[in-house]
Design an enzyme around this catalytic site. Structure first.
Site, short mmCIF file in Angstrom:
data_model
loop_
_atom_site.label_atom_id
_atom_site.label_comp_id
_atom_site.label_asym_id
_atom_site.label_seq_id
_atom_site.Cartn_x
_atom_site.Cartn_y
_atom_site.Cartn_z
N ASN A 9 -9.32 -0.82 -6.26
CA ASN A 9 -8.64 0.33 -5.66
C ASN A 9 -7.50 0.72 -6.60
O ASN A 9 -6.49 0.03 -6.65
CB ASN A 9 -8.12 -0.10 -4.27
CG ASN A 9 -7.21 0.95 -3.65
OD1 ASN A 9 -7.14 2.08 -4.13
ND2 ASN A 9 -6.50 0.57 -2.60
N LYS A 11 -5.59 3.21 -6.50
CA LYS A 11 -4.47 3.91 -5.83
C LYS A 11 -4.10 5.16 -6.63
O LYS A 11 -4.97 5.76 -7.24
CB LYS A 11 -3.30 2.96 -5.59
CG LYS A 11 -3.76 1.68 -4.88
CD LYS A 11 -2.64 0.82 -4.38
CE LYS A 11 -3.23 -0.41 -3.69
NZ LYS A 11 -2.22 -1.28 -3.11
N HIS A 94 -6.78 2.27 4.81
CA HIS A 94 -5.93 1.37 4.03
C HIS A 94 -4.53 1.37 4.66
O HIS A 94 -4.07 2.39 5.16
CB HIS A 94 -5.87 1.85 2.57
CG HIS A 94 -5.22 0.86 1.67
ND1 HIS A 94 -3.85 0.71 1.60
CD2 HIS A 94 -5.73 -0.06 0.82
CE1 HIS A 94 -3.56 -0.25 0.74
NE2 HIS A 94 -4.69 -0.74 0.25
N GLU A 96 -1.70 1.53 3.44
CA GLU A 96 -0.78 2.54 2.90
C GLU A 96 -1.03 3.89 3.57
O GLU A 96 -0.11 4.69 3.77
CB GLU A 96 -0.94 2.63 1.37
CG GLU A 96 -0.32 1.40 0.70
CD GLU A 96 -0.94 1.02 -0.63
OE1 GLU A 96 -1.67 1.83 -1.22
OE2 GLU A 96 -0.68 -0.11 -1.07
N GLU A 166 -6.86 -7.13 4.74
CA GLU A 166 -5.72 -7.03 3.84
C GLU A 166 -4.43 -7.23 4.61
O GLU A 166 -3.92 -6.27 5.22
CB GLU A 166 -5.71 -5.66 3.16
CG GLU A 166 -6.93 -5.38 2.32
CD GLU A 166 -6.63 -4.38 1.21
OE1 GLU A 166 -6.94 -4.69 0.06
OE2 GLU A 166 -6.08 -3.30 1.51
N GLY A 172 0.37 -6.03 -3.04
CA GLY A 172 1.28 -5.64 -4.11
C GLY A 172 2.55 -6.47 -4.16
O GLY A 172 3.50 -6.13 -4.85
N SER A 212 -3.00 -9.01 -3.53
CA SER A 212 -2.59 -9.80 -4.70
C SER A 212 -3.69 -10.71 -5.25
O SER A 212 -3.41 -11.83 -5.68
CB SER A 212 -1.32 -10.60 -4.39
OG SER A 212 -0.26 -9.73 -4.05
#
Ligand code: PGA
Length: 253
Positions: A9, A11, A94, A96, A166, A172, A212
């Site tokens: 991904n 992003k 996701h 985010e 996730e 991250g 991560s």
């Protein structure tokens, strides 16, 4: 048999030139047959990447989509537009998107239904925040996300869905869930899917871990019984890093 899927991904990273360079390095590498490799670049790079993937096994995915096929939805990209540029997977929900763009479970459900209608495999992302884990409600949180996201989807369609676990606190941050934590939740996801559908769907379901994932922890994560692959953010942006994850099997030998 569940085939391992390693998905990158990207992003909001990489212009067209960077994207093509990165994909070329992946195309030129000897990718293992037992792993499906998927890349999810930004929308602007999908078309040129699809052009160079013609003779490659690497699959192309998008990071988001609208559920309608066309119309007055300024700034949005439809499933038909994605199909038009060779997309066969789409990341939906996701954290985010949920956090910064207020995507609700209901919207996630609409998008998954639309992706399925258009023959695009949705990668449904679920996962708890740090506060939810510390309050011991991580399973309840993930279960609710699953029930809401899968509402109204029939079992023959559910077979096309990939689920990515996730934990938000691991994305991250450099903090990975321990492989036991990740596997426990992956097994819980599989059980929940069995409760919603049946063992046929749950046994064939691909459950990915994301948060991560790096070259040096991939083998350990991937060795877990209920984890069938990884959704990789930061470490998918450099070919050498992503290839280490894809080749995780060679590292343990
Ligand atoms: P990360 O991101 O690998 O950079 O933690 C994972 C993701 O957000 O899918």
């Amino acid at each position: 048999m569940r085939k391992t899927l390693i998905a990158g991904n990207w992003k909001m990273n990489n212009n067209v030139k960077d994207s093509l360079e990165l994909v070329s390095s992946l195309i030129n590498a000897q990718l293992p047959d037992e792993v499906d490799v998927l890349i999810c670049p930004p929308f602007t790079a999908l078309y040129p990447i699809n052009e160079i993937l013609t003779y490659s096994e690497i699959k192309l995915g998008a990071q988001n989509m609208h559920f309608e096929v066309s119309g007055a939805y300024t700034g949005e990209v439809s499933p038909l537009m994605l199909k038009d540029v060779g997309v066969s997977y789409v990341i939906i929900g996701h954290s985010e998107r949920r956090q910064y763009f207020n995507e609700s479970d209901e919207l996630v459900n609409e998008k998954i239904k639309s992706a399925l209608i258009h023959d695009i495999k949705p990668i449904l992302c679920v996962g708890e925040s740090l506060i939810q884990r510390e309050s011991n409600i991580e399973k309840e949180t993930v279960k609710n996300q699953l029930i809401n996201a899968l509402r109204g989807i029939k079992s023959e369609d559910a077979k096309e869905i990939v689920i990515a676990y996730e934990p938000i606190w691991a994305i991250g941050t450099g903090k990975t869930a321990t492989s036991e934590q990740a596997n426990e939740m992956a097994a819980f996801i599989r059980n929940t899917v069995e409760e919603i559908y049946d063992i046929n769907v749950s046994e064939n379901l691909l459950v990915l871990y994301g948060g991560s994932v790096k070259g040096d922890n991939a083998a350990e994560i991937m060795s877990q019984s209920d984890i069938d692959g990884a959704l990789v953010g930061g470490a998918s942006l450099k070919a050498v890093d992503f290839l280490k994850i894809i080749m995780y099997n060679n590292h343990v030998q």
